[in-house]
Enzyme design. Sequence first.
Site, short mmCIF file in Angstrom:
data_model
loop_
_atom_site.label_atom_id
_atom_site.label_comp_id
_atom_site.label_asym_id
_atom_site.label_seq_id
_atom_site.Cartn_x
_atom_site.Cartn_y
_atom_site.Cartn_z
N TYR A 115 -18.08 1.77 6.42
CA TYR A 115 -17.56 3.12 6.24
C TYR A 115 -18.60 4.01 5.57
O TYR A 115 -19.31 3.59 4.66
CB TYR A 115 -16.31 3.10 5.35
CG TYR A 115 -15.14 2.31 5.90
CD1 TYR A 115 -15.08 1.91 7.23
CD2 TYR A 115 -14.07 1.97 5.07
CE1 TYR A 115 -14.00 1.19 7.71
CE2 TYR A 115 -12.99 1.25 5.55
CZ TYR A 115 -12.96 0.86 6.88
OH TYR A 115 -11.89 0.16 7.35
N ASP A 164 2.36 1.40 2.68
CA ASP A 164 3.78 1.61 3.03
C ASP A 164 4.24 2.98 2.52
O ASP A 164 4.96 3.71 3.19
CB ASP A 164 4.66 0.48 2.47
CG ASP A 164 4.38 0.17 1.00
OD1 ASP A 164 3.32 0.58 0.46
OD2 ASP A 164 5.24 -0.48 0.37
N HIS A 224 2.02 -5.45 1.45
CA HIS A 224 1.54 -4.09 1.22
C HIS A 224 1.13 -4.00 -0.25
O HIS A 224 1.94 -3.66 -1.11
CB HIS A 224 2.61 -3.06 1.55
CG HIS A 224 2.57 -2.63 2.97
ND1 HIS A 224 1.54 -1.87 3.48
CD2 HIS A 224 3.40 -2.87 4.02
CE1 HIS A 224 1.75 -1.65 4.78
NE2 HIS A 224 2.86 -2.25 5.13
N HIS A 265 -24.76 -19.87 0.13
CA HIS A 265 -24.51 -21.22 0.62
C HIS A 265 -25.82 -21.87 1.05
O HIS A 265 -26.63 -21.24 1.71
CB HIS A 265 -23.57 -21.20 1.83
CG HIS A 265 -22.19 -20.72 1.48
ND1 HIS A 265 -21.28 -21.49 0.80
CD2 HIS A 265 -21.58 -19.54 1.71
CE1 HIS A 265 -20.15 -20.79 0.62
NE2 HIS A 265 -20.32 -19.60 1.16
N GLU A 283 8.51 4.65 -7.17
CA GLU A 283 8.88 5.38 -5.94
C GLU A 283 9.15 6.87 -6.19
O GLU A 283 9.27 7.65 -5.23
CB GLU A 283 10.08 4.70 -5.27
CG GLU A 283 9.68 3.36 -4.65
CD GLU A 283 10.87 2.44 -4.38
OE1 GLU A 283 11.87 2.55 -5.12
OE2 GLU A 283 10.78 1.62 -3.45
#
Length: 394
Positions: free
Chosen positions: A299, A107, A102, A243, A373
Amino acid sequence: MAALSLDRDVLALSAELTETRRVIHRHPELGFQEVRTSGLVAQRLRALGLAVTEGVARTGVVGLLEGGRPGKTILLRADMDALPIQEGSGAEYASEVPGVMHACGHDAHTSMLLGAARILAARRDRLAGCAKFVFQPAEEGPGGALPMIEAGVMRDPPVDLAFGLHLINDFPVGTVALRAGPVMASMDTIGITVRGRGGHGALPHQTVDAIVVAAHVVTALQTLASREISPTVPVVVSLGTIHGGFRHNVIAPEVSLTGTVRTYDEGLRKTLPERIERIVGQVCQAFRGEGEVRYELGYPVTVNDPAMTTLCREVATAVVGPERVQTLDAMMGSEDMAYFLQAVPGCFLFLGSSSAAKGLTAPHHSAEFDFDEACLPIGVQLLVRLVERALEPH
Ligand SMILES: [Zn+2]
Ligand SMILES: [Zn+2]
Protein backbone atom coordinates in the site's frame (compact mmCIF):
# COMPACT_ATOMS: atom_id res chain seq x y z
CA MET A 1 -18.44 19.55 27.35
CA ALA A 2 -20.92 20.38 24.63
CA ALA A 3 -23.49 17.72 23.78
CA LEU A 4 -23.21 15.76 20.56
CA SER A 5 -25.16 17.23 17.69
CA LEU A 6 -26.94 14.36 15.96
CA ASP A 7 -29.86 14.77 13.57
CA ARG A 8 -33.11 13.16 14.70
CA ASP A 9 -33.15 10.64 11.83
CA VAL A 10 -29.55 9.64 12.57
CA LEU A 11 -30.28 9.18 16.26
CA ALA A 12 -33.35 7.10 15.38
CA LEU A 13 -31.07 4.76 13.42
CA SER A 14 -28.95 3.83 16.48
CA ALA A 15 -30.60 0.47 17.22
CA GLU A 16 -30.45 -0.58 13.58
CA LEU A 17 -26.76 0.35 13.34
CA THR A 18 -25.99 -1.79 16.38
CA GLU A 19 -28.08 -4.68 15.06
CA THR A 20 -26.39 -4.59 11.64
CA ARG A 21 -22.98 -4.41 13.22
CA ARG A 22 -23.72 -7.42 15.41
CA VAL A 23 -25.08 -9.50 12.53
CA ILE A 24 -21.87 -8.83 10.59
CA HIS A 25 -19.76 -9.39 13.70
CA ARG A 26 -21.28 -12.84 14.26
CA HIS A 27 -20.41 -13.89 10.71
CA PRO A 28 -16.95 -12.51 9.92
CA GLU A 29 -15.37 -13.30 6.56
CA LEU A 30 -11.74 -13.06 5.46
CA GLY A 31 -10.54 -10.95 2.53
CA PHE A 32 -12.17 -11.77 -0.84
CA GLN A 33 -14.49 -14.21 0.92
CA GLU A 34 -17.00 -11.53 2.03
CA VAL A 35 -19.89 -13.29 0.27
CA ARG A 36 -22.46 -13.15 3.02
CA THR A 37 -21.46 -9.60 4.06
CA SER A 38 -21.53 -8.21 0.54
CA GLY A 39 -24.86 -9.96 -0.05
CA LEU A 40 -26.33 -8.18 2.97
CA VAL A 41 -24.86 -4.86 1.81
CA ALA A 42 -26.23 -5.20 -1.73
CA GLN A 43 -29.68 -6.17 -0.51
CA ARG A 44 -29.85 -3.19 1.87
CA LEU A 45 -28.63 -0.73 -0.77
CA ARG A 46 -31.14 -2.05 -3.30
CA ALA A 47 -33.95 -1.64 -0.77
CA LEU A 48 -32.98 2.05 -0.57
CA GLY A 49 -33.44 2.43 -4.31
CA LEU A 50 -29.75 2.82 -5.13
CA ALA A 51 -28.14 1.56 -8.32
CA VAL A 52 -26.11 -1.40 -7.05
CA THR A 53 -23.15 -3.15 -8.66
CA GLU A 54 -22.04 -6.41 -7.11
CA GLY A 55 -18.97 -8.54 -7.69
CA VAL A 56 -16.64 -5.58 -8.17
CA ALA A 57 -13.13 -7.00 -7.59
CA ARG A 58 -14.82 -10.28 -6.61
CA THR A 59 -16.73 -9.37 -3.43
CA GLY A 60 -16.88 -5.57 -3.58
CA VAL A 61 -20.20 -3.71 -3.77
CA VAL A 62 -20.92 -0.21 -5.05
CA GLY A 63 -24.15 1.71 -4.49
CA LEU A 64 -24.80 4.92 -6.38
CA LEU A 65 -27.17 7.55 -5.07
CA GLU A 66 -28.06 10.31 -7.50
CA GLY A 67 -29.17 13.52 -5.87
CA GLY A 68 -32.09 15.64 -7.05
CA ARG A 69 -29.77 18.21 -8.58
CA PRO A 70 -26.54 17.96 -10.61
CA GLY A 71 -23.19 18.32 -8.85
CA LYS A 72 -20.01 16.57 -7.81
CA THR A 73 -19.61 12.89 -6.97
CA ILE A 74 -18.33 11.87 -3.56
CA LEU A 75 -17.01 8.42 -2.81
CA LEU A 76 -17.46 7.03 0.70
CA ARG A 77 -15.55 3.87 1.48
CA ALA A 78 -15.98 1.09 4.02
CA ASP A 79 -14.02 -2.15 4.29
CA MET A 80 -15.80 -5.45 5.03
CA ASP A 81 -13.13 -8.04 5.80
CA ALA A 82 -12.25 -9.73 9.11
CA LEU A 83 -9.02 -11.18 10.50
CA PRO A 84 -7.78 -14.74 11.15
CA ILE A 85 -8.09 -14.39 14.94
CA GLN A 86 -10.01 -16.57 17.41
CA GLU A 87 -12.34 -14.15 19.19
CA GLY A 88 -11.90 -13.83 22.94
CA SER A 89 -14.08 -10.80 23.65
CA GLY A 90 -16.76 -12.78 25.46
CA ALA A 91 -19.46 -10.62 23.84
CA GLU A 92 -22.86 -12.22 23.35
CA TYR A 93 -22.62 -11.31 19.66
CA ALA A 94 -19.13 -12.85 19.36
CA SER A 95 -17.97 -14.50 16.14
CA GLU A 96 -19.65 -17.78 15.29
CA VAL A 97 -16.85 -18.65 12.88
CA PRO A 98 -13.90 -20.42 14.52
CA GLY A 99 -10.62 -18.60 13.99
CA VAL A 100 -12.14 -15.59 12.22
CA MET A 101 -13.02 -12.31 13.89
CA HIS A 102 -13.86 -8.68 13.20
CA ALA A 103 -10.96 -7.40 15.30
CA CYS A 104 -10.38 -4.13 13.46
CA GLY A 105 -13.89 -2.66 13.43
CA HIS A 106 -14.71 -3.23 9.77
CA ASP A 107 -18.13 -4.52 10.91
CA ALA A 108 -18.71 -1.01 12.28
CA HIS A 109 -17.46 0.63 9.08
CA THR A 110 -19.89 -1.43 7.00
CA SER A 111 -22.82 -0.72 9.33
CA MET A 112 -22.08 3.02 9.41
CA LEU A 113 -21.80 3.33 5.65
CA LEU A 114 -25.11 1.49 5.21
CA GLY A 115 -26.60 3.91 7.76
CA ALA A 116 -25.24 6.92 5.89
CA ALA A 117 -26.70 5.53 2.66
CA ARG A 118 -30.10 5.20 4.33
CA ILE A 119 -30.10 8.79 5.64
CA LEU A 120 -28.82 10.30 2.41
CA ALA A 121 -31.26 8.27 0.29
CA ALA A 122 -34.13 9.76 2.31
CA ARG A 123 -32.69 13.23 1.66
CA ARG A 124 -31.75 12.64 -1.98
CA ASP A 125 -33.94 15.44 -3.38
CA ARG A 126 -31.85 17.98 -1.48
CA LEU A 127 -28.51 16.61 -2.69
CA ALA A 128 -26.65 18.43 -5.44
CA GLY A 129 -24.58 15.62 -6.90
CA CYS A 130 -23.97 11.93 -6.32
CA ALA A 131 -22.79 9.79 -3.44
CA LYS A 132 -21.00 6.58 -4.30
CA PHE A 133 -20.96 4.03 -1.47
CA VAL A 134 -18.01 1.69 -1.89
CA PHE A 135 -17.78 -1.49 0.21
CA GLN A 136 -14.41 -3.05 -0.44
CA PRO A 137 -12.95 -6.47 0.26
CA ALA A 138 -9.61 -7.48 1.77
CA GLU A 139 -8.28 -4.30 3.37
CA GLU A 140 -6.19 -6.39 5.77
CA GLY A 141 -4.49 -7.84 2.69
CA PRO A 142 -3.90 -8.39 -0.09
CA GLY A 143 -6.01 -5.27 -0.71
CA GLY A 144 -9.37 -4.67 -2.36
CA ALA A 145 -9.14 -0.93 -3.07
CA LEU A 146 -6.74 -1.13 -6.02
CA PRO A 147 -8.63 -3.93 -7.81
CA MET A 148 -11.86 -1.95 -7.32
CA ILE A 149 -10.24 1.12 -8.86
CA GLU A 150 -8.94 -1.03 -11.72
CA ALA A 151 -12.49 -2.32 -12.16
CA GLY A 152 -13.61 1.27 -12.77
CA VAL A 153 -15.04 2.39 -9.44
CA MET A 154 -13.71 5.94 -9.95
CA ARG A 155 -15.69 6.30 -13.22
CA ASP A 156 -19.38 6.51 -14.22
CA PRO A 157 -19.84 9.08 -12.85
CA PRO A 158 -16.26 10.26 -12.26
CA VAL A 159 -15.44 10.60 -8.58
CA ASP A 160 -14.34 14.06 -7.40
CA LEU A 161 -13.68 13.45 -3.70
CA ALA A 162 -13.19 10.43 -1.41
CA PHE A 163 -13.65 9.91 2.31
CA GLY A 164 -13.25 7.00 4.69
CA LEU A 165 -13.72 6.48 8.39
CA HIS A 166 -11.88 4.08 10.71
CA LEU A 167 -12.58 3.28 14.34
CA ILE A 168 -9.74 3.95 16.75
CA ASN A 169 -9.72 2.51 20.24
CA ASP A 170 -6.85 4.83 21.25
CA PHE A 171 -9.51 7.53 21.54
CA PRO A 172 -12.71 7.49 23.61
CA VAL A 173 -16.10 7.33 21.97
CA GLY A 174 -17.28 10.84 21.07
CA THR A 175 -13.91 11.99 19.78
CA VAL A 176 -12.77 12.39 16.20
CA ALA A 177 -9.07 12.32 15.32
CA LEU A 178 -7.62 13.55 12.07
CA ARG A 179 -4.51 14.84 10.43
CA ALA A 180 -3.70 16.71 7.22
CA GLY A 181 -1.04 15.33 4.88
CA PRO A 182 0.46 11.86 5.33
CA VAL A 183 -1.54 9.97 7.93
CA MET A 184 -0.57 6.34 7.40
CA ALA A 185 2.63 4.83 6.05
CA SER A 186 3.48 3.00 2.88
CA MET A 187 3.99 -0.70 3.48
CA ASP A 188 6.34 -2.71 1.30
CA THR A 189 7.58 -6.24 1.89
CA ILE A 190 11.12 -7.51 1.48
CA GLY A 191 12.37 -11.05 1.14
CA ILE A 192 16.12 -11.58 1.44
CA THR A 193 18.08 -14.72 0.59
CA VAL A 194 21.66 -14.95 1.82
CA ARG A 195 23.65 -17.69 0.11
CA GLY A 196 26.94 -19.10 1.34
CA ARG A 197 28.44 -22.56 1.25
CA GLY A 198 27.61 -25.22 3.83
CA GLY A 199 29.97 -27.57 5.60
CA HIS A 200 31.14 -28.96 8.92
CA GLY A 201 30.79 -26.73 11.96
CA ALA A 202 34.33 -27.68 12.96
CA LEU A 203 35.79 -26.52 9.63
CA PRO A 204 34.39 -23.01 9.10
CA HIS A 205 37.29 -21.98 6.88
CA GLN A 206 36.05 -24.42 4.21
CA THR A 207 32.62 -22.79 4.16
CA VAL A 208 30.84 -19.48 3.72
CA ASP A 209 28.64 -19.32 6.79
CA ALA A 210 25.28 -17.91 5.70
CA ILE A 211 24.24 -17.38 9.32
CA VAL A 212 27.20 -15.12 10.09
CA VAL A 213 26.65 -13.22 6.83
CA ALA A 214 22.92 -12.86 7.59
CA ALA A 215 23.76 -11.52 11.05
CA HIS A 216 25.83 -8.77 9.41
CA VAL A 217 23.01 -8.06 6.95
CA VAL A 218 20.53 -7.70 9.83
CA THR A 219 22.83 -5.28 11.63
CA ALA A 220 23.75 -3.30 8.53
CA LEU A 221 20.10 -2.78 7.58
CA GLN A 222 19.59 -0.94 10.87
CA THR A 223 21.83 1.84 9.55
CA LEU A 224 19.25 2.69 6.88
CA ALA A 225 16.98 4.40 9.39
CA SER A 226 19.69 5.43 11.84
CA ARG A 227 22.54 6.62 9.55
CA GLU A 228 21.35 7.06 5.96
CA ILE A 229 18.04 8.83 6.29
CA SER A 230 17.42 12.04 8.20
CA PRO A 231 16.35 11.42 11.80
CA THR A 232 13.41 13.75 11.24
CA VAL A 233 12.01 11.50 8.50
CA PRO A 234 10.11 8.44 9.68
CA VAL A 235 11.17 5.15 8.14
CA VAL A 236 10.84 1.63 9.49
CA VAL A 237 12.78 -1.43 8.35
CA SER A 238 11.75 -4.39 10.48
CA LEU A 239 12.79 -7.96 9.80
CA GLY A 240 10.06 -10.30 11.00
CA THR A 241 11.41 -13.73 10.12
CA ILE A 242 14.79 -15.41 9.80
CA HIS A 243 15.23 -19.04 8.84
CA GLY A 244 18.28 -21.09 8.10
CA GLY A 245 20.37 -24.07 9.04
CA PHE A 246 19.89 -27.75 9.79
CA ARG A 247 21.77 -28.72 12.92
CA HIS A 248 24.01 -27.30 15.65
CA ASN A 249 27.23 -28.59 14.03
CA VAL A 250 26.37 -27.94 10.39
CA ILE A 251 27.17 -24.60 8.78
CA ALA A 252 24.11 -23.26 7.01
CA PRO A 253 24.43 -22.74 3.26
CA GLU A 254 21.45 -20.41 3.06
CA VAL A 255 19.38 -18.06 5.24
CA SER A 256 16.13 -16.41 4.29
CA LEU A 257 14.65 -13.32 5.91
CA THR A 258 11.47 -11.35 5.44
CA GLY A 259 10.57 -7.89 6.62
CA THR A 260 8.40 -4.83 6.29
CA VAL A 261 9.50 -1.40 5.03
CA ARG A 262 7.42 1.66 5.84
CA THR A 263 7.73 5.34 5.05
CA TYR A 264 5.72 8.52 5.03
CA ASP A 265 7.15 9.89 1.83
CA GLU A 266 6.62 8.48 -1.66
CA GLY A 267 9.88 10.09 -2.89
CA LEU A 268 11.94 8.44 -0.17
CA ARG A 269 10.04 5.19 -0.69
CA LYS A 270 11.25 5.02 -4.31
CA THR A 271 14.88 5.13 -3.13
CA LEU A 272 14.58 2.25 -0.67
CA PRO A 273 14.82 -0.78 -2.99
CA GLU A 274 18.21 0.43 -4.26
CA ARG A 275 19.46 1.18 -0.75
CA ILE A 276 18.42 -2.21 0.60
CA GLU A 277 19.80 -4.10 -2.41
CA ARG A 278 23.11 -2.24 -2.06
CA ILE A 279 23.49 -2.98 1.66
CA VAL A 280 22.45 -6.62 1.34
CA GLY A 281 24.48 -7.25 -1.83
CA GLN A 282 27.68 -5.62 -0.65
CA VAL A 283 27.61 -6.99 2.88
CA CYS A 284 27.16 -10.49 1.46
CA GLN A 285 29.96 -9.88 -1.02
CA ALA A 286 32.29 -8.69 1.75
CA PHE A 287 31.98 -12.10 3.37
CA ARG A 288 32.19 -14.10 0.12
CA GLY A 289 28.46 -14.79 0.03
CA GLU A 290 25.65 -13.72 -2.25
CA GLY A 291 22.57 -11.76 -1.42
CA GLU A 292 19.28 -11.46 -3.22
CA VAL A 293 16.44 -9.06 -2.40
CA ARG A 294 12.84 -9.37 -3.53
CA TYR A 295 11.09 -6.05 -3.01
CA GLU A 296 7.30 -6.14 -3.20
CA LEU A 297 5.40 -2.88 -3.29
CA GLY A 298 2.39 -2.79 -0.98
CA TYR A 299 0.00 0.00 0.00
CA PRO A 300 1.18 3.56 -0.71
CA VAL A 301 1.30 6.41 1.81
CA THR A 302 -2.20 7.54 2.82
CA VAL A 303 -2.24 11.30 2.27
CA ASN A 304 -5.10 13.54 3.41
CA ASP A 305 -5.77 16.61 1.32
CA PRO A 306 -5.32 19.73 3.51
CA ALA A 307 -8.51 21.46 2.32
CA MET A 308 -10.59 18.29 2.68
CA THR A 309 -9.11 17.71 6.15
CA THR A 310 -10.18 21.23 7.10
CA LEU A 311 -13.67 20.44 5.85
CA CYS A 312 -13.69 17.24 7.95
CA ARG A 313 -12.47 19.19 10.98
CA GLU A 314 -15.31 21.68 10.58
CA VAL A 315 -17.87 18.91 10.21
CA ALA A 316 -16.44 17.01 13.19
CA THR A 317 -16.43 20.18 15.29
CA ALA A 318 -20.10 20.72 14.50
CA VAL A 319 -20.98 17.10 15.38
CA VAL A 320 -18.89 16.37 18.51
CA GLY A 321 -17.82 19.85 19.65
CA PRO A 322 -14.37 21.47 19.33
CA GLU A 323 -12.90 19.94 22.49
CA ARG A 324 -13.50 16.42 21.17
CA VAL A 325 -11.73 16.95 17.85
CA GLN A 326 -8.13 15.79 18.18
CA THR A 327 -5.07 15.95 15.98
CA LEU A 328 -3.80 12.50 15.21
CA ASP A 329 -0.13 11.56 15.50
CA ALA A 330 1.36 10.02 12.39
CA MET A 331 0.97 6.23 12.38
CA MET A 332 3.26 3.65 10.78
CA GLY A 333 0.32 1.35 10.09
CA SER A 334 -0.96 1.35 6.53
CA GLU A 335 -4.27 1.31 4.70
CA ASP A 336 -5.36 0.74 1.14
CA MET A 337 -7.66 3.77 1.44
CA ALA A 338 -4.40 5.32 0.19
CA TYR A 339 -5.26 4.34 -3.40
CA PHE A 340 -8.53 6.29 -3.40
CA LEU A 341 -6.72 9.33 -1.96
CA GLN A 342 -4.01 9.03 -4.62
CA ALA A 343 -6.73 9.29 -7.26
CA VAL A 344 -8.73 12.21 -5.85
CA PRO A 345 -8.54 14.64 -2.91
CA GLY A 346 -10.19 13.53 0.29
CA CYS A 347 -9.59 12.52 3.87
CA PHE A 348 -9.32 9.36 5.95
CA LEU A 349 -10.44 10.20 9.47
CA PHE A 350 -10.65 8.32 12.74
CA LEU A 351 -13.61 7.86 15.03
CA GLY A 352 -12.93 7.38 18.75
CA SER A 353 -14.50 4.08 19.81
CA SER A 354 -13.22 2.99 23.23
CA SER A 355 -14.95 3.23 26.59
CA ALA A 356 -13.01 2.76 29.82
CA ALA A 357 -16.25 2.72 31.82
CA LYS A 358 -17.57 -0.20 29.76
CA GLY A 359 -14.19 -1.96 29.70
CA LEU A 360 -13.93 -1.58 25.91
CA THR A 361 -10.31 -0.57 25.48
CA ALA A 362 -8.59 -3.58 23.89
CA PRO A 363 -6.38 -2.70 20.93
CA HIS A 364 -7.30 -3.38 17.30
CA HIS A 365 -6.19 -6.78 16.00
CA SER A 366 -6.36 -8.32 19.50
CA ALA A 367 -8.67 -11.25 20.32
CA GLU A 368 -10.35 -9.07 22.96
CA PHE A 369 -11.07 -6.16 20.62
CA ASP A 370 -14.50 -4.60 20.92
CA PHE A 371 -15.79 -1.03 20.84
CA ASP A 372 -18.50 1.19 22.22
CA GLU A 373 -21.43 1.01 19.80
CA ALA A 374 -22.36 4.59 20.75
CA CYS A 375 -19.77 5.58 18.13
CA LEU A 376 -21.95 4.24 15.29
CA PRO A 377 -24.50 7.09 14.98
CA ILE A 378 -21.67 9.60 15.40
CA GLY A 379 -19.88 8.05 12.44
CA VAL A 380 -23.06 8.11 10.36
CA GLN A 381 -23.60 11.77 11.22
CA LEU A 382 -20.04 12.63 10.17
CA LEU A 383 -20.40 10.85 6.83
CA VAL A 384 -23.80 12.41 6.11
CA ARG A 385 -22.71 15.96 6.95
CA LEU A 386 -19.48 15.50 5.00
CA VAL A 387 -21.41 14.58 1.88
CA GLU A 388 -23.90 17.40 2.35
CA ARG A 389 -21.18 19.96 3.03
CA ALA A 390 -18.92 18.83 0.20
CA LEU A 391 -21.78 18.78 -2.30
CA GLU A 392 -23.13 22.18 -1.24
CA PRO A 393 -23.21 24.38 -4.35
CA HIS A 394 -21.04 27.46 -3.89
ZN1 LIG B 1 -6.79 -3.73 10.73
ZN1 LIG C 1 -8.90 -1.67 9.70
